[in-house]
Motif scaffolding. Sequence first.
Motif, mmCIF file in Angstrom:
data_model
loop_
_atom_site.group_PDB
_atom_site.id
_atom_site.type_symbol
_atom_site.label_atom_id
_atom_site.label_comp_id
_atom_site.label_asym_id
_atom_site.label_seq_id
_atom_site.Cartn_x
_atom_site.Cartn_y
_atom_site.Cartn_z
ATOM 1 N N ILE A 1 2.310 6.688 -7.026
ATOM 2 C CA ILE A 1 1.367 7.687 -7.548
ATOM 3 C C ILE A 1 2.045 9.056 -7.578
ATOM 4 O O ILE A 1 1.910 9.818 -8.550
ATOM 5 N N VAL A 2 2.795 9.365 -6.513
ATOM 6 C CA VAL A 2 3.537 10.633 -6.496
ATOM 7 C C VAL A 2 4.534 10.670 -7.655
ATOM 8 O O VAL A 2 4.661 11.678 -8.357
ATOM 9 N N LYS B 1 0.835 -1.213 0.000
ATOM 10 C CA LYS B 1 0.000 0.000 0.000
ATOM 11 C C LYS B 1 0.866 1.258 0.000
ATOM 12 O O LYS B 1 0.619 2.198 -0.764
ATOM 13 N N ARG B 2 1.882 1.275 0.852
ATOM 14 C CA ARG B 2 2.773 2.439 0.900
ATOM 15 C C ARG B 2 3.474 2.634 -0.452
ATOM 16 O O ARG B 2 3.637 3.768 -0.921
ATOM 17 N N PHE C 1 -1.709 -2.061 -5.497
ATOM 18 C CA PHE C 1 -2.968 -1.958 -4.745
ATOM 19 C C PHE C 1 -3.646 -3.333 -4.629
ATOM 20 O O PHE C 1 -4.239 -3.645 -3.594
ATOM 21 N N LYS D 1 -9.241 0.808 -5.738
ATOM 22 C CA LYS D 1 -8.150 1.685 -6.170
ATOM 23 C C LYS D 1 -7.376 1.049 -7.336
ATOM 24 O O LYS D 1 -6.931 1.748 -8.257
ATOM 25 N N ILE E 1 1.085 0.486 -10.458
ATOM 26 C CA ILE E 1 0.352 1.025 -9.308
ATOM 27 C C ILE E 1 -0.842 0.137 -8.992
ATOM 28 O O ILE E 1 -1.113 -0.195 -7.825
ATOM 29 N N TRP F 1 -6.768 2.606 -11.251
ATOM 30 C CA TRP F 1 -5.505 2.768 -11.970
ATOM 31 C C TRP F 1 -5.438 1.918 -13.233
ATOM 32 O O TRP F 1 -4.752 2.289 -14.185
ATOM 33 N N ALA G 1 2.408 1.744 -3.413
ATOM 34 C CA ALA G 1 1.442 2.242 -4.397
ATOM 35 C C ALA G 1 1.264 3.746 -4.260
ATOM 36 O O ALA G 1 1.232 4.494 -5.256
ATOM 37 N N GLU G 2 1.154 4.197 -3.018
ATOM 38 C CA GLU G 2 0.969 5.635 -2.793
ATOM 39 C C GLU G 2 2.200 6.425 -3.246
ATOM 40 O O GLU G 2 2.084 7.511 -3.833
ATOM 41 N N ALA G 3 3.390 5.879 -2.982
ATOM 42 C CA ALA G 3 4.613 6.563 -3.407
ATOM 43 C C ALA G 3 4.743 6.574 -4.929
ATOM 44 O O ALA G 3 5.218 7.551 -5.518
ATOM 45 N N GLU H 1 -6.539 -3.582 -2.019
ATOM 46 C CA GLU H 1 -7.338 -2.386 -2.337
ATOM 47 C C GLU H 1 -7.859 -2.503 -3.769
ATOM 48 O O GLU H 1 -7.312 -1.893 -4.697
#
Length: 792
Positions: free
Chosen positions: A722-723, A715-716, A739, A747, A735, A751, A718-720, A744
């Motif tokens: 996205i940035v 999860k972390r 997820f 989400k 991504i 994507w 995937a969020e990074a 997830e």
Amino acid sequence: MAHSAGTRLGPYEILSPLGAGGMGEVYRARDTRLDREVALKVIHPQLAADADRLARFEQEAKAAARLDHPNILVVHDVGTHEGSPYIVSELLEGESLRELLGSPLPPRKAVDFALQVAHGLSAAHEKGIVHRDLKPENVFVRKDGRIKILDFGVAKLTQPSSGALDTKEATAAATEPGVVLGTVGYMSPEQVQGRPLDARSDIFSLGVVLYEMLSGKRPFHRGTAPEILTAILREEPPDLAEANRNIPPELERIVRHCLEKEPDRRFHSASDVVFGLETLRGATAEKPVAPMSAAGIFLHRHRAGVAAVALLAVVAVAAGWWWRTRGGPAGGLKRLAVLPFENLSGDPGQEYLSDGLTQEMIAQLGRLHPASLSVIARTSVMQYKKTTKPIDQIGRELGVDYVLEGSARHEAGRVRITAELIQVRNQAQLWADTFEQDLTGILALQNDVAGKVAKALALKLLPAERARLATARPVHPEAYEAYLKGFHQWHKLTPGDLEAAQRYFELAIAKDPNYALGYTGIALVWLGRSQIGLTSPGEATAKGKPAVMKALELDDTIAETHYVLAGFRTWSEWDWAGAEPEFRRAIELNPSFPDAPAYYSHFLMTLGRPDEAMPYARRALELDPFNALIHVLYGVDLLYLRRYDDAIAQARTALKTAPDDPMNHWVLWYSFSAKGMHKEAFPSSKVFLKLYDDRELDDALERGYREAGYRGAMKRAAEALIVHFHKSYANPTDIACLFLEAGEKEKALDWLEKGFEVRDQSLPYLGLPIYDSVRGDPRFKALLRKMNLPAS
């Protein structure tokens, strides 16, 4: 004895006669238990008089009843009525192949029919069942064009207990086509001699049938049965081109390979015949067959500084079309390695020429006679550049019988080549010579070397192959030199080297605006940039596709050009129907090009055609056994099949030669995850994601793992990512997969839809198991429909 309507044979009621022959009578009947119509063949009692033969027949007929393949007649039941065996099978509507013959069939139709027969034989042979009596009478063409092979198992009934040929039966066969030992013109030499039979006997018979479909004549037709048998044992059939000029040389080669007198010299299996015919299907068609197509070039999205092996292996790579085993030359297939030519100029700047000549000789020899000669691919031989290993050790490592080594020198516009052919077994020199030519005649020089090697190896070249070696167009020396330099740079696949490669390819075109390979090189540069993430798929297609189309306009016989076009159509445009013929054409034009079958196997997997895909994947491994990329591609095929343990083993094999290759770790990551082995999956996920060269992404992975284990790390990450996507670019599918690993799903679907918007080159791989958790979701199904991909 004929049976009238209403007669009962067990639970089967005769409705009407369908035909009769030497074996017995065939009836339309009704299965009174299931209330369905069937075909019922009643065997003549005299053929079953021998108890041993009857027992063998029943055993083999029951085995045939277990066969389940769309190209094999479905056998429902066997039994005996008043001493006569009978077979109950599906009822077919159509006509036998014999009824369609009399004049040549169009090559496309002949190839299609032969392919279906080969598929059916392959399924039977895998279960240990040999037909023994393949002939046009036993090949049925349904009204919808589906081929059905008839009478599996029946042949055993007509074989005497000794296995020897009965002269009386053979003589009868010449005039009674219905007798199974039957039309002796379709028997293999070993069958004529009463030797033990295996699957290769059926391959010979298939060759006879295919020859007759193409020519309208039987290859061993003579006046009497003894003359036919003698011809089968001792004579070669007339050239197919004499009967039908529309037959491609490659197709004639396949037929000849089926008709080798010795079983060891034929195709090793029916699946090999399938592979050969599949690659020619486009060539024999009046218009290319264009069903669907998808595969992936996502496997080498390396960032700058990541060592890469060849993605597309431009000027040709190695190997024999029908290499399946590693038996010696006595098996009919000679295996050759072209070692890297030595640069004798003393100038490291001349390496491009010696490397280019190595590639060209591999290409020339690999195309020369693939039924008899197999040539190891470029990637596998380049590891021996400047080696001190002895020839016998190289031969053992590569599994080859012969080695061609040489040297090159370029001075004052002239090229001097020395070449030597060595037999590995005793390290004896079979041939050596020196050649010198102006650079404008370099292609003629290469043809000359290839012709001399073919002669030294005693290859039987077809007329078309001899004609190709005898003709070679002159090249513009500066354009050719620039192209070789560009290709030399392109192979390094870093941003700077791609820039240099593009400059050289543009120089080649400036020197000769009609130089097709220069345009192909430019297209390769843009495809490479897209693959390693230096540019978006849209920009790569906009700048690379016009170059490849120009190359095709100038010369449509370059395999690599068709392959690059297949790449753009597949991964950038998702044009499955337009891509598949290009893959086929590339394979047809250069059977020694391993990347084409490797990626074509992914294409077929993506479209849900695994039975077709795996022979191509295995072929690529045979062509280039030391190429880590080919091993990774095969591992992805295994992942498609949910063979996780095999995929893990394959990736670990590839890691021995490329320990830091991210795509090996990608296969390990998702294979371990699918098995629920998240502790083992996590290290490989870290290696793969280093592709993005993003410290924040690396830190997010580690932090998430400390806080919440594997799912937290995913999860972390995937969020990074996205940035990272918003800063520069990241594949939306990466991504989405993170997820999914985090659980997830919504989400992840967001994507995947984003991937559709930006035409993510990895999106065609939706058949992989990572997506199984959302496969039933309406949004995922809608995405498959929009991409014209199969639902399962």
